[in-house]
Design an enzyme around this catalytic site. Structure first.
Site: not given
Length: 438
Positions: A288, A331, A337, A361, A367
């Site tokens: 990803h 991560h 964010e 976050h 999270h």
């Protein structure tokens, strides 16, 4: 005033609402046609490098100084500016809010800006603020400009019309509008009360990210950005001009519409973009990639590779990676964010994160997918799947985002958000090294 556009990002445009209103071969003739005034609006220092130098020449019925009288400070309601450290008694942690209902009262763009987070320092032109926007009435003979930063408006519910000095922009859910610092505008409703998310950028202007190895195409293509053609008002009516300056809100009474620009040329102007035109790239074999591949626009900082703000989206796309956990991985991040959902379902949080909602976050707070998303992605058949009918976004900044008292006191703050990870189980077994049986 009608919405019509010119395409291209960062172009030097020229447009006129009356023939020969634009001077040819010069910017400031001794006398302008139609009795207009020539005026420059600068979005960067005069000596900024060519690649970042922003300015437009406006040919208007009155110079802007005639659209500005004595100012008085007025109530800024829920509008806040960094640095803002209101005492909320709210500890750090991962936070999420359900959609805030549309207010019953009649409020305009200026009254409907409700600050959720602030970061950095507007006076030193670094950082940002994230706002909710509620508009339940049009601005009637009322106008606004923001001297503290540029505004990136993300439509979420119903359409909005922005009548600006440069022309008219209309946006619907799935589209964004950028109003540069200092540009005067008013808003109108098109199909009922509207809700939006707003990023206020205190730093350098938004631009397109460097694509690096991706090359010349994909992501947000310059041709899909639309800038309005010239449209003007010649209205002699008592009007109000609101200004956000230094974190405060001021009002000046004027005698006419300030949207009186008959022609203009330059590269400093408002524009819009349809997020559904974003061409995503991603893994076609395994793993990803970092979410930076979904960056629509970035506001750079003085540190190469570190953004003041990144505006990132998670649109419709195919998921095809083999032997891969496909949702965003767990991560911790130096960036902070602020995330919102325009419509649809977000794949990492299928429950509790609904259109109109938002989450925060902050830097270095862990999270990732909730328990349901983890189980589904870990055990599902890895066939090609298309995520459809979804559009989430993120305002990401290098600064900690501090929540306001308004945000802390909202009943929509989900006190149990942290519980979405409670069901994550321990699967560790030192006796085997192959993937576990479940």
């Amino acid at each position: 005033m009608e919405a019509r556009y010119m395409s291209g990002f960062g172009n030097s445009f020229e447009t006129e609402a009356l023939p020969d209103a634009l001077p040819i071969g010069r910017n400031s003739p001794q006398k302008c046609n139609y009795g207009l005034y020539a005026e420059q609006l600068s979005g960067s220092p005069f000596t900024a490098p060519q690649a970042t130098n922003q300015r437009s020449w406006l040919y208007r019925i009155r110079p802007a100084v005639k659209h500005s009288g004595r100012y008085r400070k007025v109530d800024k309601r829920h509008l806040r500016t960094a640095p803002c450290r209101e005492d909320t008694d709210t500890p750090i942690g991962q936070m999420r809010w359900s959609p805030v209902p549309m207010p019953d009262e009649k409020i305009s763009f200026v009254e409907g800006l409700c600050t959720v987070t602030t970061a950095g320092d507007a006076d030193t032109q670094v950082g940002m603020a994230a706002h909710l926007l509620f508009v339940t009435r049009a601005m009637q003979d009322e106008y606004f400009f923001n001297a503290d930063g540029e505004l990136l408006i993300v439509a979420q519910e119903n359409r909005l019309r922005f009548c600006t000095e440069f022309g008219v922009i209309e946006i619907e859910p799935g589209e964004i509008c950028i109003i540069p610092r200092g540009v005067i505008f008013r808003t109108e409703l098109i199909d009922g009360p509207a809700r939006a998310y707003v990023c206020e950028n205190y730093g350098g202007a938004f631009t397109l990210p460097d694509r690096g190895p991706i090359g010349a195409n994909c992501l947000a293509n310059p041709r899909d950005f639309l800038t309005p053609v010239a449209a003007y008002e010649d209205r002699e009516v008592p009007s109000k001009l609101y200004v956000k300056w230094g974190g405060e809100l001021y009002l000046s009474e004027i005698g006419q519409s300030p949207l009186d620009v008959v022609a203009w040329h330059g590269n400093y102007a408002p524009y819009k973009y349809d997020l559904r035109h974003f061409s995503p790239v991603g893994a076609i074999s395994f793993d990803h990639p970092d979410p930076s591949i979904f960056t629509v626009m970035t506001a750079p900082s003085e540190t190469p590779g570190t953004a003041n703000i990144d505006f990132v989206i998670f649109p419709e796309r195919w998921m095809v990676a083999e032997n891969t956990f496909r949702p965003p991985w767990y991560h911790r991040n130096i960036m902070s964010e602020f995330m919102g959902l325009i419509y649809g379902v977000y794949d990492a949080k299928p429950e509790g994160f609904t259109p109109g909602g938002f989450s925060l976050h902050n830097c270095m707070l862990p999270h990732g997918p909730d328990e349901q998303a983890f189980e589904s992605a870990s055990n599902g058949e890895l066939k090609p799947v298309k995520l459809t009918g979804t559009m989430a976004f993120m305002f990401e900044t290098r600064f900690p985002q501090r929540i306001t008292r308004y945000a802390a006191d909202l009943p929509e703050l989900q006190e149990n958000y942290i519980d979405c990870w409670d069901g994550l189980k321990k699967h560790f077994d030192p006796g085997r090294k192959d993937p576990w049986d479940r």
